[in-house]
Design a protein around this motif. Structure first.
Motif, PDB file in Angstrom:
ATOM      1  N   THR A   1      62.917 -14.672  60.515  1.00 49.19           N
ATOM      2  CA  THR A   1      62.341 -13.579  61.026  1.00 49.19           C
ATOM      3  C   THR A   1      62.471 -14.228  62.667  1.00 49.19           C
ATOM      4  OG1 THR A   1      60.283 -14.741  60.847  1.00 49.19           O
ATOM      5  CG2 THR A   1      61.043 -12.933  59.384  1.00 49.19           C
TER       6      THR A   1
ATOM      7  N   LYS B   1      64.943 -17.030  52.647  1.00 55.19           N
ATOM      8  CA  LYS B   1      64.125 -16.646  53.372  1.00 55.19           C
ATOM      9  C   LYS B   1      64.795 -15.850  54.521  1.00 55.19           C
ATOM     10  CE  LYS B   1      60.079 -19.209  52.260  1.00 55.19           C
ATOM     11  NZ  LYS B   1      59.111 -19.446  52.415  1.00 55.19           N
TER      12      LYS B   1
ATOM     13  N   SER C   1      61.869 -14.168  50.403  1.00 57.27           N
ATOM     14  CA  SER C   1      60.902 -14.148  51.058  1.00 57.27           C
ATOM     15  C   SER C   1      60.058 -12.694  51.009  1.00 57.27           C
ATOM     16  CB  SER C   1      61.149 -14.455  52.620  1.00 57.27           C
ATOM     17  OG  SER C   1      62.135 -13.278  53.146  1.00 57.27           O
TER      18      SER C   1
ATOM     19  N   PRO D   1      59.471  -8.949  55.774  1.00 52.55           N
ATOM     20  CA  PRO D   1      58.834  -9.502  56.936  1.00 52.55           C
ATOM     21  C   PRO D   1      57.918  -8.470  57.603  1.00 52.55           C
ATOM     22  CG  PRO D   1      61.012 -10.117  56.982  1.00 52.55           C
ATOM     23  CD  PRO D   1      60.823  -8.985  55.714  1.00 52.55           C
ATOM     24  N   SER D   2      56.839  -8.809  57.952  1.00 54.64           N
ATOM     25  CA  SER D   2      55.891  -8.058  58.728  1.00 54.64           C
ATOM     26  C   SER D   2      56.332  -7.390  60.148  1.00 54.64           C
ATOM     27  CB  SER D   2      54.479  -8.530  58.999  1.00 54.64           C
ATOM     28  OG  SER D   2      54.793  -9.668  59.522  1.00 54.64           O
ATOM     29  N   TYR D   3      57.216  -8.402  60.534  1.00 55.67           N
ATOM     30  CA  TYR D   3      57.869  -7.879  62.163  1.00 55.67           C
ATOM     31  C   TYR D   3      58.439  -6.824  61.720  1.00 55.67           C
ATOM     32  CZ  TYR D   3      62.560  -8.981  61.184  1.00 55.67           C
ATOM     33  OH  TYR D   3      64.158  -8.929  60.689  1.00 55.67           O
TER      34      TYR D   3
END
Length: 142
Positions: free
Chosen positions: A34, A31, A55, A58-60
């Motif tokens: 983040t 992963k 993973s 990532p939405s970030y």
């Protein structure tokens, strides 16, 4: 050696002015940490191609408004859903995009993708949904 640990990104959290991060073929797996990458708000280039990440994307990354290049080629062979909507992606999709053979859903609404869709997309036999609304391709809005 650092890439074999989950702590490879810890030092990056202190580089808030970092503009480019090239981690191609670094044997990073698992992963993406983040939390350590949240401070990289000046990042305009992120290349993590040819790693084995498990993973989701990532939405970030959507908070990185300076991000101009995101290269994740051959990174998520198990990827099923990819949504890059409302991003400023301004490059053509790479031909290696077809290596995501499990991709079922691809959405790129309101993007500035350039050039034609790669012929290799024909290899995405599991693709069920393709959304390209308001994409600018070859200088014209689709």
């Amino acid at each position: 050696m650092a890439s074999q640990s989950t702590k490879w990104a810890n030092p990056l959290s202190f580089l808030s002015n970092l503009q480019g991060l090239q981690l191609s073929n670094c044997r990073i797996f698992g992963k993406i940490p983040t939390q350590q990458l949240l401070n990289l708000t000046s990042l305009s280039v992120l290349a993590m191609d040819f790693n084995s990440l498990s993973s989701p994307i990532p939405s970030y990354l959507s908070n990185l408004t300076s991000l101009f290049v995101l290269d994740l080629t051959n990174t998520w062979p198990q990827l099923e859903i990819l949504d890059i909507s409302a991003t400023q992606v301004q490059e053509p999709l790479p031909t290696s995009f077809a290596n995501t053979t499990l991709l079922r859903y691809f959405r790129a609404q309101n993007c500035l993708l350039r050039g034609p869709l790669p012929a290799s997309m024909m290899n995405l036999s599991k693709l069920e949904r393709l959304e390209l609304d308001f994409v600018v391709a070859n200088g014209r809005e689709c």
